[in-house]
Design an enzyme around this catalytic site. Sequence first.
Site, PDB file in Angstrom:
ATOM      1  N   LYS A   1      42.752  21.781 -72.792  1.00 19.16           N
ATOM      2  CA  LYS A   1      40.983  21.713 -72.089  1.00 19.16           C
ATOM      3  C   LYS A   1      41.736  20.468 -70.762  1.00 19.16           C
ATOM      4  O   LYS A   1      42.267  18.693 -71.247  1.00 19.16           O
ATOM      5  CB  LYS A   1      40.128  21.724 -72.655  1.00 19.16           C
ATOM      6  CG  LYS A   1      38.715  21.605 -71.993  1.00 19.16           C
ATOM      7  CD  LYS A   1      39.089  23.227 -71.760  1.00 19.16           C
ATOM      8  CE  LYS A   1      37.968  23.813 -71.226  1.00 19.16           C
ATOM      9  NZ  LYS A   1      37.628  25.559 -71.283  1.00 19.16           N
TER      10      LYS A   1
ATOM     11  N   ASP B   1      37.559  27.000 -65.293  1.00 21.60           N
ATOM     12  CA  ASP B   1      35.731  26.451 -66.327  1.00 21.60           C
ATOM     13  C   ASP B   1      34.947  26.121 -65.096  1.00 21.60           C
ATOM     14  O   ASP B   1      34.693  26.340 -63.971  1.00 21.60           O
ATOM     15  CB  ASP B   1      36.790  24.962 -67.313  1.00 21.60           C
ATOM     16  CG  ASP B   1      35.570  25.493 -67.976  1.00 21.60           C
ATOM     17  OD1 ASP B   1      35.328  26.067 -69.231  1.00 21.60           O
ATOM     18  OD2 ASP B   1      34.031  24.825 -68.444  1.00 21.60           O
TER      19      ASP B   1
HETATM   20  P1  NDP Z   1      30.652  28.302 -63.160  1.00 22.45           P
HETATM   21  O1  NDP Z   1      31.278  26.753 -62.511  1.00 22.45           O
HETATM   22  O2  NDP Z   1      31.032  29.963 -63.095  1.00 22.45           O
HETATM   23  O3  NDP Z   1      29.292  27.923 -63.385  1.00 22.45           O
HETATM   24  C1  NDP Z   1      28.311  26.783 -64.267  1.00 22.45           C
HETATM   25  C2  NDP Z   1      27.021  27.864 -64.659  1.00 22.45           C
HETATM   26  O4  NDP Z   1      26.490  26.892 -65.309  1.00 22.45           O
HETATM   27  C3  NDP Z   1      26.469  27.874 -62.968  1.00 22.45           C
HETATM   28  O5  NDP Z   1      25.111  28.764 -62.941  1.00 22.45           O
HETATM   29  C4  NDP Z   1      25.793  26.066 -62.976  1.00 22.45           C
HETATM   30  O6  NDP Z   1      24.782  25.807 -62.105  1.00 22.45           O
HETATM   31  C5  NDP Z   1      25.580  26.136 -64.840  1.00 22.45           C
HETATM   32  N1  NDP Z   1      25.662  24.593 -64.803  1.00 22.45           N
HETATM   33  C6  NDP Z   1      26.153  24.121 -64.922  1.00 22.45           C
HETATM   34  N2  NDP Z   1      26.148  23.020 -65.973  1.00 22.45           N
HETATM   35  C7  NDP Z   1      25.613  22.402 -65.468  1.00 22.45           C
HETATM   36  C8  NDP Z   1      24.331  21.957 -66.728  1.00 22.45           C
HETATM   37  N3  NDP Z   1      24.853  20.318 -66.477  1.00 22.45           N
HETATM   38  N4  NDP Z   1      22.798  22.181 -66.100  1.00 22.45           N
HETATM   39  C9  NDP Z   1      22.826  23.110 -66.175  1.00 22.45           C
HETATM   40  N5  NDP Z   1      23.354  24.515 -65.641  1.00 22.45           N
HETATM   41  C10 NDP Z   1      24.033  23.815 -65.482  1.00 22.45           C
HETATM   42  O7  NDP Z   1      31.368  27.955 -64.238  1.00 22.45           O
HETATM   43  P2  NDP Z   1      31.974  29.401 -65.627  1.00 22.45           P
HETATM   44  O8  NDP Z   1      30.665  30.354 -65.665  1.00 22.45           O
HETATM   45  O9  NDP Z   1      33.091  29.511 -65.778  1.00 22.45           O
HETATM   46  O10 NDP Z   1      31.289  28.674 -67.152  1.00 22.45           O
HETATM   47  C11 NDP Z   1      30.307  28.715 -67.894  1.00 22.45           C
HETATM   48  C12 NDP Z   1      30.092  28.327 -68.801  1.00 22.45           C
HETATM   49  O11 NDP Z   1      31.648  29.383 -69.698  1.00 22.45           O
HETATM   50  C13 NDP Z   1      30.959  27.133 -69.534  1.00 22.45           C
HETATM   51  O12 NDP Z   1      29.993  26.333 -70.692  1.00 22.45           O
HETATM   52  C14 NDP Z   1      32.639  27.159 -69.016  1.00 22.45           C
HETATM   53  O13 NDP Z   1      32.660  26.004 -70.189  1.00 22.45           O
HETATM   54  C15 NDP Z   1      32.312  28.205 -70.549  1.00 22.45           C
HETATM   55  N6  NDP Z   1      33.709  29.229 -69.979  1.00 22.45           N
HETATM   56  C16 NDP Z   1      34.390  29.447 -69.505  1.00 22.45           C
HETATM   57  C17 NDP Z   1      35.082  30.730 -69.530  1.00 22.45           C
HETATM   58  C18 NDP Z   1      36.073  30.546 -67.977  1.00 22.45           C
HETATM   59  O14 NDP Z   1      36.658  31.662 -67.485  1.00 22.45           O
HETATM   60  N7  NDP Z   1      35.625  30.834 -67.119  1.00 22.45           N
HETATM   61  C19 NDP Z   1      36.035  30.813 -70.361  1.00 22.45           C
HETATM   62  C20 NDP Z   1      35.222  30.706 -71.507  1.00 22.45           C
HETATM   63  C21 NDP Z   1      34.201  29.845 -72.032  1.00 22.45           C
HETATM   64  P3  NDP Z   1      24.673  25.059 -60.728  1.00 22.45           P
HETATM   65  O15 NDP Z   1      25.505  26.041 -60.195  1.00 22.45           O
HETATM   66  O16 NDP Z   1      23.623  24.933 -60.491  1.00 22.45           O
HETATM   67  O17 NDP Z   1      26.621  23.924 -61.158  1.00 22.45           O
HETATM   68  O1  2IT Z   2      36.281  27.672 -72.537  1.00 13.57           O
HETATM   69  C1  2IT Z   2      37.639  28.732 -72.522  1.00 13.57           C
HETATM   70  O2  2IT Z   2      37.883  29.926 -73.148  1.00 13.57           O
HETATM   71  C2  2IT Z   2      38.276  28.863 -70.539  1.00 13.57           C
HETATM   72  N1  2IT Z   2      37.454  27.947 -69.616  1.00 13.57           N
HETATM   73  C3  2IT Z   2      38.749  29.932 -70.110  1.00 13.57           C
HETATM   74  C4  2IT Z   2      40.126  29.174 -70.401  1.00 13.57           C
HETATM   75  C5  2IT Z   2      41.547  30.436 -70.017  1.00 13.57           C
HETATM   76  O3  2IT Z   2      42.354  28.921 -70.314  1.00 13.57           O
HETATM   77  O4  2IT Z   2      41.428  30.886 -69.432  1.00 13.57           O
END
Ligand code: NDP
Ligand code: 2IT
Length: 449
Positions: A130, A170
């Site tokens: 990561k 992420d």
């Molecule tokens: P994005 O940046 O696309 O979206 C994040 C969302 O979460 C936004 O709505 C953001 O609000 C909100 N957010 C972020 N930080 C905070 C905080 N400290 N407090 C409250 N709200 C918060 O990220 P992703 O959708 O990609 O990721 C979301 C989650 O999913 C994370 O935990 C990530 O690790 C996990 N994840 C992501 C994957 C991926 O493929 N993208 C895969 C597996 C897990 P705002 O716009 O106000 O910042």
């Molecule tokens: O938390 C996760 O699994 C991710 N942000 C996606 C990682 C990836 O390599 O697609």
Amino acid sequence: MTGTIDPALQHVYDAVLRRNPGESEFHQAVEEVLASLGPVVRRHPHYLAERVIERICEPERQIIFRVPWTDDAGQVQINRGFRVQYSSVLGPYKGGMRFHPSVLLGTVKFLGFEQIFKNALTGMPIGGGKGGADFDPKGRSDGEVMRFCQSLMTELFRHLGEYTDVPAGDIGVGAREIGYLFGQYKKMTNRYEAGVLTGKGLAWGGSRARTEATGYGTVYFADQMAQHAGQRLDGTRVVVSGSGNVAIYAMEKVAELGGLVVACSDSSGYVVDEAGIDLELVKEVKEERRERIRAYADRRPGARFVSQGTIWDVPAEVALPCATQNELDEAAAGTLVTNGVEIVAEGANMPCTPGAVRVFQEAGVLFGPGKAANAGGVATSALEMQQNASRDSWSFEHTDARLGEIMRNIHERVVTTAEDYGRPGDYVFGANASGFTQVADAMLALGVI
Ligand code: NDP
Ligand code: 2IT
């Protein structure tokens, strides 16, 4: 039920606390896995004798570097970049990059640690890693984001490679950032090495369904949980936190399966829309215009914006936390249980605090932990690597079908492991025990590494 650390493993946790001071999120992620491993080491005492758990807790390599760049006003800015290359026993390091001002080394270590077991559960040949930076993309122009990404990659490129380490997105890192990172990697190496990053655009080596994969996969997993318990998502009331990549596509799939999403959020508050969240409007507000979620309520008759309390105050049968770590605490879990929640699946990484998980499990709520429920994103990244390696490009239907199959396999594997250990329905135990066993066995086979 998920419990406390077995006395036989306490020394492992004590050493992690002592050697990684102040890294509370990392401690939490390790504690959660160790709390599942008591029965595993009783059945396989050689894991203790060969100190394999202690080895897994120590990242193979941790890289921290300066990222200097110039903003639009001509001012020099300095950020800190990280890449924690955690485990390469199952394949090249694989995991996302997070750009958020809260990112510290301990954040990246917690995410990397989770990623090892999640990636094992996918059944794909990928190790765990990561990265990220304490850069805040909010309010930054495309030019600023580009210069930041170029500076970050000018250092990071030497540590990457399609057989070495393959980052993706992420929080704060989507297709725009992956594009700038890939462009700079290509320039630094003079190689069109598509498989070095995933989450790429479709025109330049990306995979269909990768954008949707984490959210869709989380809902496929929740659907499996429901079916296994003789329930259905169809006709349920659903709350999804966040409004980013994971949340948006989780909401899309819930709606496709006949559920009604009544609320979503961002870090400024949440919106409630009893008519069902209008996804096109969320995409316009959050993806295209990069606005705050309040703009949704401003433009949608009947919807309201709430800045006080938490989204978990909204009654729902299904809750999908898809924003960030520790966003759903014990008190919120209590409210959800009182309001009749039946299924919780983590789209985000570690969004539920340990106290919240305990409340759900004690109340008999079906609880799917992130390392199983959100594994569809990284699994589809592995499918992207597979397409890049064979210079192929699959249809959306084929890729989505593979994703569905992978999520069913993860569910089956987690359920079977939990039953095998006499803990039916404990998805936390099943995910930790199954992911850990695969990684530990591979490590032992490769010698003292
Ligand atoms: P994005 O940046 O696309 O979206 C994040 C969302 O979460 C936004 O709505 C953001 O609000 C909100 N957010 C972020 N930080 C905070 C905080 N400290 N407090 C409250 N709200 C918060 O990220 P992703 O959708 O990609 O990721 C979301 C989650 O999913 C994370 O935990 C990530 O690790 C996990 N994840 C992501 C994957 C991926 O493929 N993208 C895969 C597996 C897990 P705002 O716009 O106000 O910042
Ligand atoms: O938390 C996760 O699994 C991710 N942000 C996606 C990682 C990836 O390599 O697609």
